[in-house]
Write an enzyme that holds these catalytic residues in place. Sequence first.
Site, PDB file in Angstrom:
ATOM      1  CB  SER A  18     -22.954 -61.748  49.200  1.00  0.00           C
ATOM      2  OG  SER A  18     -23.803 -62.884  49.624  1.00  0.00           O
TER       3      SER A  18
ATOM      4  CG  HIS B 269     -20.297 -63.836  53.398  1.00  0.00           C
ATOM      5  ND1 HIS B 269     -21.217 -63.144  53.739  1.00  0.00           N
ATOM      6  CD2 HIS B 269     -20.365 -63.823  51.864  1.00  0.00           C
ATOM      7  CE1 HIS B 269     -22.248 -63.031  52.579  1.00  0.00           C
ATOM      8  NE2 HIS B 269     -21.651 -63.522  51.501  1.00  0.00           N
TER       9      HIS B 269
ATOM     10  CG  ASP C 161     -21.253 -61.763  56.595  1.00  0.00           C
ATOM     11  OD1 ASP C 161     -20.834 -62.985  56.611  1.00  0.00           O
ATOM     12  OD2 ASP C 161     -22.050 -61.352  55.533  1.00  0.00           O
TER      13      ASP C 161
END
Length: 642
Positions: free
Chosen positions: A403, A227, A186
Amino acid sequence: MARLLCILFVLATYSISSSPTLWNDKTIVADSSRGSGLASAAEVFTNDFIIKLKPDVEKKYGDELARELEFINHGQIPTSDELYHFQHNQVKSVAPSPSFEHLLRLQLNPKVESVYQVKGYDNRLKRGYKPKLLSHRYKGMDPLYPDQWYLKNTGQAGGIPGLDLNIREAWDLGYTGKGVVVAIMDDGIDYLHPDLRDNYIKEASYDFSSNDPYPYPRYTVDWYNSHGTRCAGEVVGKADNGICGVGVAYNAKVAGIRMLDQPYMTDLVEAKSMSHKPDLIDIYSASWGPTDDGKTVDGPRRLTLQAIVHGVNKGRHGLGSIYVWASGDGGAYDDCNCDGYASSMWTISINSAVNNGETAIYDESCSSTLASTFSNSGEPIPGAGVATTDLYGNCTLHHSGTSAAAPEAAGVYALALEANPSLTWRDVQHLTVLTSTRNLLTDALHQWQTNGAGFSFNHLFGFGVLNAGNMVKMAKKWKTVPARYRCEAGRTTKQYIIPTDEVLVLEIETAACEGGNNIKYLEHVQAVLTLDSTRRGDVTINMTSPMNTNSILLRKRPRDDDNSQGFTRWPFMTTHAWGENPKGIWTLRIAFSGNMPQQGILRECRLILHGTQEAPYADEIVSSDELKLAAITEMEKEEASI
Ligand SMILES: *[C@@H]1O[C@H](CO)[C@@H](O)[C@H](O)[C@H]1NC(C)=O
Ligand SMILES: *[C@@H]1O[C@H](CO)[C@@H](O)[C@H](O)[C@H]1NC(C)=O
Ligand SMILES: [Ca+2]
Ligand SMILES: [Ca+2]
């Protein structure tokens, strides 16, 4: 040891019935602590039986009786000359219910007065000794734990109780991810975060965005690069430390692979990320993919494909790397079969359900999705998001999208790999198909269906929502599936017009490579197609298996107005025929679905089957419940014969 405890228990609470030999609850009871004042938790029955012989029966008869009824006679109980300890090897040493078959066998003998099956209990612990498996029982001491409804749904934020990943059962069985390494590919991980730093493994981490060993997220004012940190907390957030929430696999290790934060993505960055430390990293979790704009068709390039194939063949010392993929956030306008990462056979593509079992607004559907976990709905419902760690030591209640779904799955797989470290990448997919449950998942558009092998599936949710408790239990006893074969079942390079107002129907009859790479039990099926059209987004494709399972390979994508690229040898994949026998006629249906008349040509079609020759679980595949049962019974048989 266990036996000794049981006898002591019996002696302590023993009161034998003197009533006549009758099949009733006085004579055939597993020893009961009724009235003894002992607290009894969940009942557990051992394979020990206490026999009382009739008063006139000679003492030496015990051995004869045991032989006759196929028990082992462990002799008289020291303080009594009429009570015998019998054992039976075919009875599980720990079972939730008594074995009436064996009780009856003993009870029906005319020389036996009464029989008891001995119960076990676990409230005797060595002082100062902590059992290894349950060295830590989760206490719920993390402030956001009550908000983590996907771990245990009690109806938080308007959700439906029970709609969760059944994580507590896996934890209570002692599985928390110990010994398993999960990599988050990520935008980096805040590895200084107090809820993450203890589980961070720097030896397995790397920053491919800036080529250094420190995958720390790059600062931006809007915390754009949060994220990866959020995904990491879902998997390994530390338990009972009073910080944020708790990870699904809170004793697993997390590796940070920073690879989403450079000006351009390259085949090289992806390939290096997906093949980083493949013997150290067990599971790679990816919550990204080609743009979800409803008009992109893209997938892994050459080096990345090689990396993935290398991973599944050589990673984890040959057992195969586990690649978990978010199925995409393009909503009803997109189709995840146009995303070559999510639709790959070598990745496990995970969709999401909301806390009431419904589809989230952003969910994409496609026939390659294997299963689902949970995430937010897409509406701003307070508390219905995913609670996890955030940048710079913070926490958040608002992680979202598929996600957030993929890392939950990575966590569940970490629990399964702890339960059975020798699971292969295919075993993990089989376990997913077998143990995921429909629960209360509902999609307004796509109904649940049953395939020819009896598995329930849904075009949006795959085989259902992951169930960690079921998965670790089955993983523990799992026997690796038989060898996998690949069979090209049909190929045509003839050109077919896709008519404007009708359906192009193509039938492919196959013997499924009989006499060669014969496949009798399917895993993945690919239709590799080359086609052109005046509007790609209007092309819809279905494929029906010989056992009459319809997979939607491509739905209408209203925003995709491509008229030049089309599809070039694009592998449309379906998991929906899993377990079926592929021999027979496959039917491909291609049609336009838009408002304007369009034209198209199918230029090439190949049907490729993947699966096994031997039955992966049982000889007869009948219905999904029976199949699930068959799989369990097979394993129990094996256990009994050990
Ligand atoms: C994040 O944590 C820092 C340090 O504890 C704190 O100062 C800040 O207010 C937090 N930010 C948010 C958005 O919660
Ligand atoms: C594909 O299957 C779906 C769902 O059963 C159906 O609505 C659609 O009309 C089919 N399309 C084609 C081209 O057969
Ligand atoms: Ca915590
Ligand atoms: Ca997509």
